[in-house]
Write a protein that holds these residues in place. Structure first.
Motif, PDB file in Angstrom:
ATOM      1  N   UNK A 167     -64.700 -19.906 -38.134  1.00 24.17           N
ATOM      2  CA  UNK A 167     -65.893 -19.655 -37.684  1.00 24.17           C
ATOM      3  C   UNK A 167     -66.563 -18.197 -38.320  1.00 24.17           C
ATOM      4  N   UNK A 168     -67.565 -18.002 -38.923  1.00 27.27           N
ATOM      5  CA  UNK A 168     -67.957 -17.194 -40.027  1.00 27.27           C
ATOM      6  C   UNK A 168     -69.340 -16.354 -38.877  1.00 27.27           C
ATOM      7  N   UNK A 169     -69.541 -15.251 -37.651  1.00 24.55           N
ATOM      8  CA  UNK A 169     -70.416 -15.063 -37.011  1.00 24.55           C
ATOM      9  C   UNK A 169     -70.908 -13.758 -37.650  1.00 24.55           C
ATOM     10  N   UNK A 170     -71.968 -13.944 -38.067  1.00 23.79           N
ATOM     11  CA  UNK A 170     -72.637 -12.156 -38.524  1.00 23.79           C
ATOM     12  C   UNK A 170     -73.839 -11.963 -37.333  1.00 23.79           C
ATOM     13  N   UNK A 171     -73.804 -11.188 -36.574  1.00 22.98           N
ATOM     14  CA  UNK A 171     -75.129 -10.711 -35.779  1.00 22.98           C
ATOM     15  C   UNK A 171     -75.691  -8.850 -35.832  1.00 22.98           C
ATOM     16  N   UNK A 172     -76.545  -8.689 -35.871  1.00 24.30           N
ATOM     17  CA  UNK A 172     -77.618  -7.566 -36.155  1.00 24.30           C
ATOM     18  C   UNK A 172     -77.056  -6.674 -35.451  1.00 24.30           C
ATOM     19  N   UNK A 173     -76.896  -5.165 -35.297  1.00 23.90           N
ATOM     20  CA  UNK A 173     -76.752  -4.768 -33.768  1.00 23.90           C
ATOM     21  C   UNK A 173     -77.855  -3.220 -33.466  1.00 23.90           C
ATOM     22  N   UNK A 174     -77.505  -2.925 -32.700  1.00 20.87           N
ATOM     23  CA  UNK A 174     -78.656  -1.974 -32.329  1.00 20.87           C
ATOM     24  C   UNK A 174     -78.948  -1.064 -32.831  1.00 20.87           C
ATOM     25  N   UNK A 175     -77.988  -0.777 -34.082  1.00 18.30           N
ATOM     26  CA  UNK A 175     -78.649   0.204 -35.075  1.00 18.30           C
ATOM     27  C   UNK A 175     -78.320  -0.493 -36.399  1.00 18.30           C
TER      28      UNK A 175
END
Length: 86
Positions: free
Chosen positions: A28-36
């Motif tokens: 699994x490879x997951x990218x998420x956009x953080x709050x900053x």
């Protein structure tokens, strides 16, 4: 498997977010956009069964190759000892 994980990492675009799986759903490879605004990355193993099966299959194949090689080498030595002049 490392090559597959690296392919997942580098095939993800800079604006793509989400989860990507490879090797029968085990990696699994997951990218998420953080709050900053930064990008968070997570990699890992989701389902270890395909990896274990691959390991077992490769172990069986390599063991069979080694047994066949030893048998052929033993037969060669036997034939060389049977020839006249040795």
């Amino acid at each position: 498997m490392v090559a597959t994980l690296l392919t997942l990492m580098f095939s993800t675009g800079s604006d793509e977010f989400g989860e990507r799986k490879a090797f029968f759903g085990s990696l699994v490879f997951e990218t998420v956009e953080k709050d900053n605004g930064a990008t968070g990355i997570t990699t890992g193993i989701d389902n270890p069964v395909p990896i274990i099966v691959l390991f077992l299959v490769l172990t069986v194949i390599l063991t069979m190759v080694q047994i066949i090689y030893r048998g052929l080498k033993q037969r060669r030595d036997q034939l060389l000892n049977e020839t006249p002049g040795n």
